[in-house]
Design a protein around this motif. Sequence first.
Motif, mmCIF file in Angstrom:
data_model
loop_
_atom_site.group_PDB
_atom_site.id
_atom_site.type_symbol
_atom_site.label_atom_id
_atom_site.label_comp_id
_atom_site.label_asym_id
_atom_site.label_seq_id
_atom_site.Cartn_x
_atom_site.Cartn_y
_atom_site.Cartn_z
ATOM 1 N N ASP A 62 3.316 5.831 -9.177
ATOM 2 C CA ASP A 62 2.051 5.092 -9.289
ATOM 3 C C ASP A 62 1.314 5.055 -7.955
ATOM 4 O O ASP A 62 1.933 4.941 -6.898
ATOM 5 C CB ASP A 62 2.320 3.633 -9.690
ATOM 6 C CG ASP A 62 2.831 3.538 -11.118
ATOM 7 O OD1 ASP A 62 2.700 4.536 -11.870
ATOM 8 O OD2 ASP A 62 3.357 2.461 -11.474
ATOM 9 N N THR A 63 -0.004 5.132 -8.015
ATOM 10 C CA THR A 63 -0.786 4.825 -6.818
ATOM 11 C C THR A 63 -1.557 3.545 -7.127
ATOM 12 O O THR A 63 -2.055 3.355 -8.241
ATOM 13 C CB THR A 63 -1.706 5.982 -6.394
ATOM 14 O OG1 THR A 63 -2.237 5.697 -5.094
ATOM 15 C CG2 THR A 63 -2.873 6.208 -7.344
ATOM 16 N N ILE A 64 -1.596 2.652 -6.147
ATOM 17 C CA ILE A 64 -2.212 1.353 -6.401
ATOM 18 C C ILE A 64 -3.430 1.153 -5.509
ATOM 19 O O ILE A 64 -3.632 1.864 -4.528
ATOM 20 C CB ILE A 64 -1.226 0.188 -6.159
ATOM 21 C CG1 ILE A 64 -0.806 0.152 -4.683
ATOM 22 C CG2 ILE A 64 -0.021 0.287 -7.073
ATOM 23 C CD1 ILE A 64 -0.338 -1.211 -4.254
ATOM 24 N N ASN A 65 -4.213 0.160 -5.874
ATOM 25 C CA ASN A 65 -5.344 -0.258 -5.051
ATOM 26 C C ASN A 65 -4.822 -1.359 -4.115
ATOM 27 O O ASN A 65 -4.459 -2.445 -4.570
ATOM 28 C CB ASN A 65 -6.438 -0.809 -5.977
ATOM 29 C CG ASN A 65 -7.660 -1.253 -5.202
ATOM 30 O OD1 ASN A 65 -7.620 -1.401 -3.972
ATOM 31 N ND2 ASN A 65 -8.759 -1.458 -5.915
ATOM 32 N N PRO A 66 -4.761 -1.112 -2.802
ATOM 33 C CA PRO A 66 -4.172 -2.115 -1.909
ATOM 34 C C PRO A 66 -5.019 -3.386 -1.788
ATOM 35 O O PRO A 66 -4.549 -4.390 -1.267
ATOM 36 C CB PRO A 66 -4.090 -1.382 -0.565
ATOM 37 C CG PRO A 66 -5.101 -0.307 -0.636
ATOM 38 C CD PRO A 66 -5.200 0.087 -2.084
ATOM 39 N N ALA A 67 -6.256 -3.325 -2.295
ATOM 40 C CA ALA A 67 -7.116 -4.505 -2.223
ATOM 41 C C ALA A 67 -6.715 -5.559 -3.245
ATOM 42 O O ALA A 67 -6.997 -6.743 -3.069
ATOM 43 C CB ALA A 67 -8.574 -4.106 -2.446
ATOM 44 N N MET A 130 -11.011 2.653 -3.214
ATOM 45 C CA MET A 130 -10.070 2.003 -4.142
ATOM 46 C C MET A 130 -8.633 2.427 -3.869
ATOM 47 O O MET A 130 -7.706 1.626 -3.938
ATOM 48 C CB MET A 130 -10.445 2.322 -5.592
ATOM 49 C CG MET A 130 -11.711 1.601 -6.015
ATOM 50 S SD MET A 130 -12.229 2.041 -7.660
ATOM 51 C CE MET A 130 -11.076 1.113 -8.643
ATOM 52 N N ASP A 131 -8.437 3.686 -3.512
ATOM 53 C CA ASP A 131 -7.066 4.167 -3.340
ATOM 54 C C ASP A 131 -6.499 3.787 -1.972
ATOM 55 O O ASP A 131 -5.296 3.568 -1.828
ATOM 56 C CB ASP A 131 -7.027 5.688 -3.522
ATOM 57 C CG ASP A 131 -5.644 6.192 -3.931
ATOM 58 O OD1 ASP A 131 -4.831 5.372 -4.380
ATOM 59 O OD2 ASP A 131 -5.390 7.392 -3.801
ATOM 60 N N GLY A 132 -7.389 3.714 -0.968
ATOM 61 C CA GLY A 132 -6.876 3.526 0.398
ATOM 62 C C GLY A 132 -7.137 2.164 1.001
ATOM 63 O O GLY A 132 -6.461 1.771 1.950
ATOM 64 N N GLU A 209 1.319 9.955 0.161
ATOM 65 C CA GLU A 209 1.770 9.365 -1.117
ATOM 66 C C GLU A 209 0.820 8.263 -1.618
ATOM 67 O O GLU A 209 0.564 8.148 -2.808
ATOM 68 C CB GLU A 209 3.165 8.777 -0.859
ATOM 69 C CG GLU A 209 3.846 8.202 -2.044
ATOM 70 C CD GLU A 209 5.192 7.568 -1.657
ATOM 71 O OE1 GLU A 209 5.564 7.612 -0.476
ATOM 72 O OE2 GLU A 209 5.848 7.026 -2.559
ATOM 73 N N THR A 210 0.309 7.434 -0.698
ATOM 74 C CA THR A 210 -0.503 6.289 -1.138
ATOM 75 C C THR A 210 -1.963 6.661 -1.378
ATOM 76 O O THR A 210 -2.719 5.846 -1.906
ATOM 77 C CB THR A 210 -0.456 5.150 -0.098
ATOM 78 O OG1 THR A 210 -0.842 5.676 1.180
ATOM 79 C CG2 THR A 210 0.909 4.508 -0.019
ATOM 80 N N THR A 211 -2.376 7.862 -0.969
ATOM 81 C CA THR A 211 -3.807 8.217 -1.085
ATOM 82 C C THR A 211 -4.001 9.659 -1.538
ATOM 83 O O THR A 211 -4.568 10.473 -0.811
ATOM 84 C CB THR A 211 -4.520 8.043 0.276
ATOM 85 O OG1 THR A 211 -3.777 8.798 1.252
ATOM 86 C CG2 THR A 211 -4.641 6.611 0.713
HETATM 87 MG MG MG Z 1 -3.386 3.850 -3.230
#
Ligand code: MG
Length: 501
Positions: A62-67, A130-132, A209-211
Amino acid sequence: MAISAPQKKTAGRRGRSAPGLIFGDLWQYDPAPETADPKLKPRYDLFIDGEFVAPRGGKYFDTINPANEQKLAKIALAGAADVDAAYRAAHRAYEKVWSRTSGRERAKYLFRIARLLQDRAREFAVAETMDGGKPIKESRDFDVPMCAAHFFYHAGWADKLEYVAAGRRVAPLGVVGQVIPWNFPLLMLAWKIAPALAMGNCVVLKPAETTSITALKFAEILQDAGLPPGVVNFVTGAGATGAAVMAHPLAAKVAFTGSTEVGKIIMRSLAGSGKKMTMELGGKAANIVFDDAPLDQAVEGIVNGIFFNQGHVCCAGSRLLVHEPVADAVLAKLKNRIKVLRVGDPLDKNTDLGAINSKDQLEKIRELVDSGVKEGAELYQPPCRLPEKGFYFRPTLFSDVTMSHRIAREEIFGPVLSILTFRTVDEAVEKANNTAFGLSAGVWTDKGSRILKMSTELKAGVIWANTFNKFDPASPFGGYKESGFGREGGRQGLLDYAKLT
Ligand code: MG
Ligand code: NAP
């Protein structure tokens, strides 16, 4: 040391309050969220040989929105077999198509890619934010336009390569493997792909991985531009995927941007392999302010240098060296300035500091800030309220810092400024250079002669004078010492993707 408690929420101008941050005695802005549709897919596959393909192992993460910690999409986890397929596709494309495509034709593809990105600029900016977690005003006004600028710039070079190295002939290397970090996902991709393609190389790239999302959206642009299949391939995943990209025998060159720690692991593993390498690693830049500097302008530059993109910047001005006669004045101005920085929803057009990219990164920042307090530095954080969900960190100043403190030596990669003082020019140079890194530095003074002296003596790849964090595709970027080697951008950057004969 005084850490102010978060202030009570006050009513906004029209009786409403902005989500996220409240800053004491100042009025608030109404929320102004960016509303463009980022056109996200629920699932992103690998991009190999011009097609989106499922990973052979069938695994996704999964990739999440860190906000707000919400899941955005599933991303394919590439294993060694996928990385191998990507290299084979790149090698085929290189042998059969790209190495036979003229510079003039390659230029047209690069130009088309830049134009297509401009057409979808707002959509990409929202996806990047949103992704980063970076503020929309940065992704919209900096990351996406700079990414397009790099493709335009290198489109201009592709048919003029005989001028890159006077009196020498240049040729492509073949297939290059590239691994990039999460702080500037699209821009780092542009820094890597644009010069590689202009020079005639093919690419296998792993985003962080996160972005990963904007790289995979960028793959759609490559398809729309009609780029021949296999010229650029994206494999997503974590560190093991990155290691497979760096180690593949078909890679004639590897280009890595990331931490010094991982850079060293890669260099050790590739020693003796004969692969050409460039490494863009960490930094601990000094921003040096003399007593004759225009102080208000310098304060803006210092704030931009460390709080821009939450301090997730390799060349961030994370150490402030300030001339003793103006140290108190600069500290007072800095405190006033950071009280009005807006921290919160990255999609809000008024936000100055968005979300920290991941929980892990937030933990690292906290740990280093705690060490600063324990080691006796004086901490200041403005009384701002942070959103309840998501990863956020207040802009932070440390004064009374000495060179032995960890916060003066280690890369924090967050919105934390360590302030030291100096009395003489020589002391400023010595303190600035007293670091394992050497990526960038800033000098603030009224005297041209002092700028020249400092820029000669500072050991840093980029030195800004009376400004900070300014970039241009024509200007080479890269480090000294543990900040790495090789250059990205400009003629020098192109040479790092070339064989000279
Ligand atoms: Mg992300
Ligand atoms: P990182 O942990 O070194 O990761 C960078 C990239 O390498 C990521 O894609 C990562 O994958 C991958 N990776 C991890 N382990 C690997 C391995 N053993 N072999 C190959 N690849 C591997 O760095 P980061 O925390 O993402 O980024 C922050 C760092 O980048 C900072 O130190 C910053 O200074 C530096 N940086 C430097 C520049 C420059 O131009 N000098 C520019 C931007 C950033 P995962 O994401 O899946 O872990």
